[in-house]
Design a protein around this motif. Structure first.
Motif, mmCIF file in Angstrom:
data_model
loop_
_atom_site.group_PDB
_atom_site.id
_atom_site.type_symbol
_atom_site.label_atom_id
_atom_site.label_comp_id
_atom_site.label_asym_id
_atom_site.label_seq_id
_atom_site.Cartn_x
_atom_site.Cartn_y
_atom_site.Cartn_z
ATOM 1 N N PRO A 190 -91.578 -6.232 22.818
ATOM 2 C CA PRO A 190 -90.638 -7.174 22.193
ATOM 3 C C PRO A 190 -89.585 -6.444 21.375
ATOM 4 C CG PRO A 190 -92.948 -7.693 21.671
ATOM 5 C CD PRO A 190 -92.912 -6.311 22.218
ATOM 6 N N GLY A 191 -88.442 -7.099 21.236
ATOM 7 C CA GLY A 191 -87.451 -6.658 20.275
ATOM 8 C C GLY A 191 -87.720 -7.334 18.948
ATOM 9 N N TYR A 192 -86.670 -7.630 18.205
ATOM 10 C CA TYR A 192 -86.844 -8.327 16.939
ATOM 11 C C TYR A 192 -87.212 -9.788 17.207
ATOM 12 C CZ TYR A 192 -84.735 -4.442 14.327
ATOM 13 O OH TYR A 192 -84.482 -3.228 13.755
ATOM 14 N N ALA A 207 -77.456 -10.323 10.561
ATOM 15 C CA ALA A 207 -76.211 -10.331 11.337
ATOM 16 C C ALA A 207 -76.014 -9.020 12.084
ATOM 17 C CB ALA A 207 -75.028 -10.601 10.415
ATOM 18 N N VAL A 208 -76.375 -7.903 11.455
ATOM 19 C CA VAL A 208 -76.264 -6.606 12.116
ATOM 20 C C VAL A 208 -77.166 -6.573 13.343
ATOM 21 C CG1 VAL A 208 -76.836 -4.155 11.907
ATOM 22 C CG2 VAL A 208 -75.566 -5.292 10.082
ATOM 23 N N ILE A 209 -78.396 -7.037 13.177
ATOM 24 C CA ILE A 209 -79.371 -6.973 14.271
ATOM 25 C C ILE A 209 -78.955 -7.866 15.433
ATOM 26 C CG2 ILE A 209 -81.757 -7.496 14.912
ATOM 27 C CD1 ILE A 209 -82.505 -6.768 11.975
ATOM 28 N N THR A 210 -78.615 -9.106 15.139
ATOM 29 C CA THR A 210 -78.245 -10.022 16.228
ATOM 30 C C THR A 210 -76.908 -9.630 16.851
ATOM 31 O OG1 THR A 210 -77.279 -11.570 14.632
ATOM 32 C CG2 THR A 210 -79.563 -11.946 15.293
ATOM 33 N N GLY A 211 -76.028 -9.032 16.051
ATOM 34 C CA GLY A 211 -74.737 -8.607 16.568
ATOM 35 C C GLY A 211 -74.844 -7.479 17.567
ATOM 36 N N GLN A 212 -75.930 -6.721 17.516
ATOM 37 C CA GLN A 212 -76.131 -5.610 18.450
ATOM 38 C C GLN A 212 -76.915 -6.021 19.688
ATOM 39 O OE1 GLN A 212 -77.908 -2.404 16.263
ATOM 40 N NE2 GLN A 212 -76.066 -1.966 15.094
ATOM 41 N N ASN A 213 -77.313 -7.277 19.756
ATOM 42 C CA ASN A 213 -78.096 -7.737 20.901
ATOM 43 C C ASN A 213 -77.191 -8.450 21.903
ATOM 44 O OD1 ASN A 213 -79.948 -9.565 22.522
ATOM 45 N ND2 ASN A 213 -81.431 -8.428 21.307
ATOM 46 N N PRO A 214 -77.283 -8.127 23.188
ATOM 47 C CA PRO A 214 -76.431 -8.780 24.178
ATOM 48 C C PRO A 214 -76.552 -10.300 24.185
ATOM 49 C CG PRO A 214 -77.478 -6.855 25.139
ATOM 50 C CD PRO A 214 -78.111 -7.050 23.785
ATOM 51 N N ILE A 215 -77.739 -10.824 23.858
ATOM 52 C CA ILE A 215 -77.917 -12.276 23.842
ATOM 53 C C ILE A 215 -77.487 -12.866 22.498
ATOM 54 C CG2 ILE A 215 -79.659 -14.131 24.008
ATOM 55 C CD1 ILE A 215 -81.024 -12.583 26.155
ATOM 56 N N CYS A 245 -90.300 -5.631 29.150
ATOM 57 C CA CYS A 245 -89.395 -5.622 27.998
ATOM 58 C C CYS A 245 -88.957 -7.044 27.663
ATOM 59 C CB CYS A 245 -88.168 -4.767 28.293
ATOM 60 S SG CYS A 245 -88.545 -3.031 28.571
ATOM 61 N N MET A 246 -88.925 -7.341 26.393
ATOM 62 C CA MET A 246 -88.453 -8.643 25.936
ATOM 63 C C MET A 246 -87.579 -8.414 24.710
ATOM 64 S SD MET A 246 -90.752 -12.041 25.530
ATOM 65 C CE MET A 246 -90.046 -13.599 26.074
ATOM 66 N N ASP A 247 -86.436 -7.788 24.955
ATOM 67 C CA ASP A 247 -85.570 -7.364 23.868
ATOM 68 C C ASP A 247 -84.148 -7.876 23.993
ATOM 69 O OD1 ASP A 247 -84.610 -5.866 25.960
ATOM 70 O OD2 ASP A 247 -85.316 -3.945 25.198
ATOM 71 N N GLY A 248 -83.918 -8.810 24.913
ATOM 72 C CA GLY A 248 -82.577 -9.338 25.108
ATOM 73 C C GLY A 248 -81.611 -8.386 25.764
ATOM 74 N N GLY A 249 -82.152 -7.283 26.303
ATOM 75 C CA GLY A 249 -81.294 -6.283 26.941
ATOM 76 C C GLY A 249 -80.888 -5.152 26.030
ATOM 77 N N LYS A 250 -81.336 -5.191 24.758
ATOM 78 C CA LYS A 250 -80.984 -4.119 23.818
ATOM 79 C C LYS A 250 -81.962 -2.972 23.996
ATOM 80 C CE LYS A 250 -80.689 -3.103 18.855
ATOM 81 N NZ LYS A 250 -79.585 -2.158 19.023
ATOM 82 N N GLY A 256 -76.303 1.960 12.393
ATOM 83 C CA GLY A 256 -75.999 0.737 11.659
ATOM 84 C C GLY A 256 -77.125 -0.258 11.629
ATOM 85 N N ASP A 257 -78.216 0.020 12.391
ATOM 86 C CA ASP A 257 -79.356 -0.896 12.361
ATOM 87 C C ASP A 257 -79.876 -1.039 10.934
ATOM 88 O OD1 ASP A 257 -81.127 -0.397 15.503
ATOM 89 O OD2 ASP A 257 -79.605 -1.834 14.882
#
Length: 258
Positions: A190-192, A207-215, A245-250, A256-257
């Motif tokens: 899993p991702g976050y 916001a940083v974390i979700t902003g770096q995820n393709p989904i 993998c279940m990370d949204g493609g990240k 910056g994480d």
């Protein structure tokens, strides 16, 4: 789709809350009886009561899965509760103050406790569950790795990344050892995931974390539960030694994480 889990018995470690709770709920929805393991005995019993109130079969087997005597007892309690054990979800682990520092600044105890709770607990529960599953002619083991492995890790989590990489190596080798016994062994990465822990992050950090995820969002615990339920299904009988993998493609990390 009927996953064929009615009448099966599933042990989920670290199931009193978060991802483990969602995994247990997903398996219960497919008809499996649930054994709730957690070091939080009261939390485990509260969850088991909630499962029973919803019409599911549920019992508890509290204890520290990273301790061999306790892990052996947990497996025995799980098998005794409903007369069999078909599914093991290795979800238990630690985090918090034990992660977040570079390797040169880590205390040995902080390294050891992460490896112990994530990797050693996975080994011990699998070790003692396999004979029970083999006797029943059916077994599903799902271990919890991390996108810290698929993404190469990020600074400050060397202990966690090492433990989760160990989980993956253990999974792939164990799958070869027991696949012929009708037991499959797989891992998820899993991702976050939007647990109570993530809720403690500042809005800026989220916001940083979700902003770096393709989904562009966090994974929902229920999405992890759905994946785990499928891997435990009769339809997944030929999936063995896999990492899902279940990370949204990240698959990478940036300085910056948060």
């Amino acid at each position: 789709m009927d996953f064929g889990l009615a009448g099966k018995v599933a042990l989920v470690t670290g199931a009193a809350r978060g991802i483990g709770r969602a995994e247990a709920e997903a398996l219960a929805a497919e008809g499996a009886a649930i054994i709730v393991n957690d070091i939080d005995k009261e939390g485990a019993e509260d969850f088991a009561k909630a499962l029973r109130a919803a019409g599911n079969r549920a019992a508890t087997a509290p204890g520290d899965a990273s301790d061999e005597a306790a892990a052996r007892a947990v497996i025995a309690q799980a098998a005794d509760a409903f007369g069999r054990l078909d599914i093991l979800i290795n979800n238990a682990g630690a985090g918090g103050r034990h992660i977040g520092r570079k390797a040169e600044d880590l205390d040995v105890d902080d390294f050891d406790i992460i490896v112990r709770t994530h990797l050693r607990s996975t080994f011990l529960c699998a070790k003692h569950a396999i004979p029970v599953m083999r006797a029943g002619g059916f077994g599903r083991i799902v271990n919890t790795s991390s996108m810290n492995v698929t993404g190469g890790g990020r600074p400050g989590v060397t202990n966690y990344s090492a433990a989760k990489a160990g989980v993956l190596g253990f999974t792939r080798t164990l799958a070869k050892e027991v696949g012929g016994d009708g037991i499959t062994v797989n891992a998820i990465a899993p991702g976050y995931v939007a647990t109570d822990f993530i809720a403690t992050f500042s809005p800026e950090k989220r916001a940083v974390i979700t902003g770096q995820n393709p989904i562009g969002r966090f994974c929902a615990p229920q999405e992890v539960g759905a994946l785990v339920a499928f891997l435990c299904s009769v339809q997944a009988a030929f999936i063995n030694g896999a990492l899902i993998c279940m990370d949204g493609g990240k698959r990478d990390f940036h300085w910056g994480d948060a």
